[in-house]
Each structure stands twice: as structure tokens, then as C-alpha cells.
Scaffold this motif. Structure first.
Motif, PDB file in Angstrom:
ATOM      1  N   VAL A  50      -5.505   1.923  -0.809  1.00  0.00           N
ATOM      2  CA  VAL A  50      -4.698   2.918  -1.518  1.00  0.00           C
ATOM      3  C   VAL A  50      -5.570   4.093  -1.947  1.00  0.00           C
ATOM      4  N   ASP A  51      -6.731   3.796  -2.500  1.00  0.00           N
ATOM      5  CA  ASP A  51      -7.643   4.858  -2.953  1.00  0.00           C
ATOM      6  C   ASP A  51      -8.114   5.724  -1.788  1.00  0.00           C
TER       7      ASP A  51
ATOM      8  N   GLU B 212       2.460   1.726  -3.475  1.00  0.00           N
ATOM      9  CA  GLU B 212       1.470   2.152  -4.465  1.00  0.00           C
ATOM     10  C   GLU B 212       1.077   3.611  -4.259  1.00  0.00           C
ATOM     11  N   LEU B 213       0.954   4.022  -3.011  1.00  0.00           N
ATOM     12  CA  LEU B 213       0.622   5.415  -2.725  1.00  0.00           C
ATOM     13  C   LEU B 213       1.692   6.351  -3.266  1.00  0.00           C
TER      14      LEU B 213
ATOM     15  N   ILE C 229       0.833  -1.202   0.000  1.00  0.00           N
ATOM     16  CA  ILE C 229       0.000   0.000   0.000  1.00  0.00           C
ATOM     17  C   ILE C 229       0.870   1.255   0.000  1.00  0.00           C
TER      18      ILE C 229
ATOM     19  N   ASN D  93       1.414   6.314  -7.144  1.00  0.00           N
ATOM     20  CA  ASN D  93       0.191   6.915  -7.674  1.00  0.00           C
ATOM     21  C   ASN D  93       0.115   8.421  -7.428  1.00  0.00           C
TER      22      ASN D  93
END
Length: 215
Positions: free
Chosen positions: A173-174, A20-21, A17, A24
Motif C-alpha cells: 500500500v505504501d 486501503e489505497l 490493498i 488512505n
């Protein structure tokens, strides 16, 4: 501009996570490799050994160990000073309480799920992996709680606590990304400090910045 700290249980997908953060959101990423490299650059070659081993009561008051902890904290402040960064582990959530521009996140998961994930990752038996997982939990809890003085199980120290046994890592993550965007546009009103005002050693800041670029 803001900072995200990620505290996670082993096997909770917290490392995934965090990575990915950073990708992104186009943020710098400070994980074990970066922090260890900086510590070693300044002569703390035993940092990982100290962090990954349980210690006795008196060892916590050993002067070299306390010096290491003080420098770790200084390194964490220097990382936060760069802003727009995800900092993984090493007690960051505790250091950055009452900051207007820091989002503190805890990632957890049920033991059974964490065990399943780690067995799949390492190919070990359930008995062996369970013992290793419990020991690792105790070791990390010992350092964060006794050396740094923070309680990872105190939900009040976090802005978000996400269980990846209920919420998928991708959804986590979102959610965190949305919270980050909200924080950058609306700094918290209950904070007292800002990472941009942190007083850090300029040479240490330069070293930290260089390692972040390499990573």
C-alpha cells in the motif's frame, strides 16, 4: 489527479490493498460491486455469470457477449474519466496502456500462500480449496485473455508488480501510494493519452458517478 488499476491473483491480498489505497489517498473505489451495479443498471444482468464462468471457443464470438464486453469497456472508461480513483480488476490494466495519468499495478503471491489465506478465510479443506482456487484462476484468466485480449502475466503491461509473499500488504500500500503521488506530480512522458480527455457517454458517466458516491 490520476487513476490506479489493480490486477490481482485470488488470495494475494489485492482486494485489501486496493481498498486501503482508496481510503488512505481519499480516492473513489470501483470494485466488483460498483461495476456489476452499473452493468445491471443498463440491462446486463448476466455480467457476473459471464465473468465467473469458463466459456467455449464459439461463445466468445456470440454477439450478446461481445456487446457485454464492449459495454464493460465503456464503463471502465467512464470510471477512469472521474479520475482520482482506484479500479479493481476487470482488465483495467489492459485498457489503460499509454495513458499519462494511469498507474497499472499487479498483485501476486505464491500459490501455497494464496491457498493458506483462502483456507483460513473459508474454512475449507486443502483439497477443496486448491481445486476452487485453480478453477477461479482459470476462469478469470479466460475472460481477461480471450474476451478482453490482455495477458495478465505480461509484466510489461504493469508499472508495478508486487509479490505479497515477499512484501507485506501494508508495505505494498505504501509503495503504490508513493508511486501514485509521484505520477500525479510527474505525468509519464511516454504516454499518449489522458483520462481527462476520454470521450464517454454523459449519461453513463453520471450513472457511474452516482454509484461511486453510494459506494
Amino acid at each position: 489527479m490520476a487513476v490506479i488499476t489493480i490486477s490481482r491473483q485470488i488470495g494475494s491480498s489485492g482486494t485489501y490493498i486496493a481498498g486501503e489505497l482508496a481510503q488512505n489517498l481519499n480516492l473513489a473505489y470501483a470494485d466488483k460491486a460498483v461495476i456489476t451495479a452499473v452493468m445491471e443498471e443498463y440491462g446486463f444482468s448476466n455480467f457476473e455469470k459471464v465473468y465467473e464462468e469458463r466459456t467455449g471457443f464459439w461463445e466468445r464470438y456470440d454477439e450478446p457477449r461481445q456487446k457485454l464486453v464492449r459495454f464493460l469497456n465503456a464503463t471502465m472508461y467512464a470510471l477512469a474519466k472521474t479520475q482520482d480513483i482506484v479500479i479493481l480488476g476487470r482488465g483495467g490494466f489492459g485498457l489503460f496502456q499509454q495513458f499519462t495519468d494511469v498507474l497499472n499495478v499487479r498483485i501476486k503471491a505464491p500459490l501455497a500462500l494464496r491457498l493458506e489465506r483462502k483456507m483460513k478465510e473459508y474454512g475449507l479443506s486443502e483439497e477443496t480449496m486448491l481445486g476452487a482456487l485453480k478453477e477461479a484462476d482459470l476462469v478469470r484468466a479466460s475472460f481477461v485473455e480471450h474476451d478482453l485480449g490482455f495477458d495478465r502475466n505480461n509484466a510489461e503491461l504493469f508499472d508495478l508488480v508486487i509479490d505479497t509473499g515477499i512484501v507485506s500488504p501494508a508495505t505494498a500500500v505504501d509503495w503504490i501510494a508513493e508511486a501514485y503521488r509521484h505520477l500525479t506530480a510527474n505525468p509519464r512522458i511516454d504516454g499518449e493519452f489522458s483520462t481527462k480527455n476520454l470521450m464517454v457517454d454523459e449519461i453513463l458517466l453520471k450513472t457511474v458517478t452516482e454509484y461511486l458516491k453510494k459506494h
